[in-house]
Design a protein around this motif. Sequence first.
Motif, PDB file in Angstrom:
ATOM      1  N   LEU A 197       0.698  -1.354   0.261  1.00  0.00           N
ATOM      2  CA  LEU A 197      -0.125   0.017   0.081  1.00  0.00           C
ATOM      3  C   LEU A 197       0.937   1.334  -0.150  1.00  0.00           C
TER       4      LEU A 197
ATOM      5  N   GLN B  97       0.751   5.718  -0.819  1.00  0.00           N
ATOM      6  CA  GLN B  97       0.228   6.877  -1.362  1.00  0.00           C
ATOM      7  C   GLN B  97       0.379   7.115  -2.782  1.00  0.00           C
TER       8      GLN B  97
ATOM      9  N   PRO C 292      -3.961   6.307  -8.244  1.00  0.00           N
ATOM     10  CA  PRO C 292      -4.699   5.407  -7.822  1.00  0.00           C
ATOM     11  C   PRO C 292      -5.230   4.403  -8.870  1.00  0.00           C
TER      12      PRO C 292
ATOM     13  N   THR D 232      -3.644   0.707  -9.056  1.00  0.00           N
ATOM     14  CA  THR D 232      -4.152  -0.257  -8.266  1.00  0.00           C
ATOM     15  C   THR D 232      -4.379  -1.435  -8.869  1.00  0.00           C
TER      16      THR D 232
ATOM     17  N   THR E 183      -1.496  -1.435  -4.068  1.00  0.00           N
ATOM     18  CA  THR E 183      -2.975  -0.529  -3.702  1.00  0.00           C
ATOM     19  C   THR E 183      -2.281   0.887  -3.709  1.00  0.00           C
TER      20      THR E 183
ATOM     21  N   SER F 266      -3.226   4.500  -2.774  1.00  0.00           N
ATOM     22  CA  SER F 266      -4.440   5.655  -2.025  1.00  0.00           C
ATOM     23  C   SER F 266      -4.342   6.887  -2.601  1.00  0.00           C
TER      24      SER F 266
END
Length: 122
Positions: A11, A13, A87, A90, A119, A121
């Motif tokens: 994960l 950003q 994003p 992803t 992923t 975010s």
Amino acid sequence: QVQLVESGGGLVQAGGSLRLSCAASVSTFSIRAMAWFRQAPGKQRELVASISSGANTNYADSVKGRFTISRDNAKNSVYLQMNSLKPEDTAVYYCGARKYSSKITAYSVDFWGQGTQVTVSS
């Protein structure tokens, strides 16, 4: 038979970076083409980047300038450096290998890895 094991997903950003690794069970000298693919929920698996045994590379338009594929035959590995992640990047990322042909697509892969989740975010 070639086994491929991916690692490095996670994960992150938006705007961040990740480096995916794909380790092969055989010498990558013997593999004509290797590639990274991705599949988002509800979408078809798509080619992200490929690299031939001669180090020729090819990228999807959506990742050009942000992703870099490389291979290290001494380590029997292929990498995908992903920068400026969005994003829409992803997906589950898969490593694929084509042993006897330099042409590799989502429909012409001899061996697949198990995939690693990326992923991003917002």
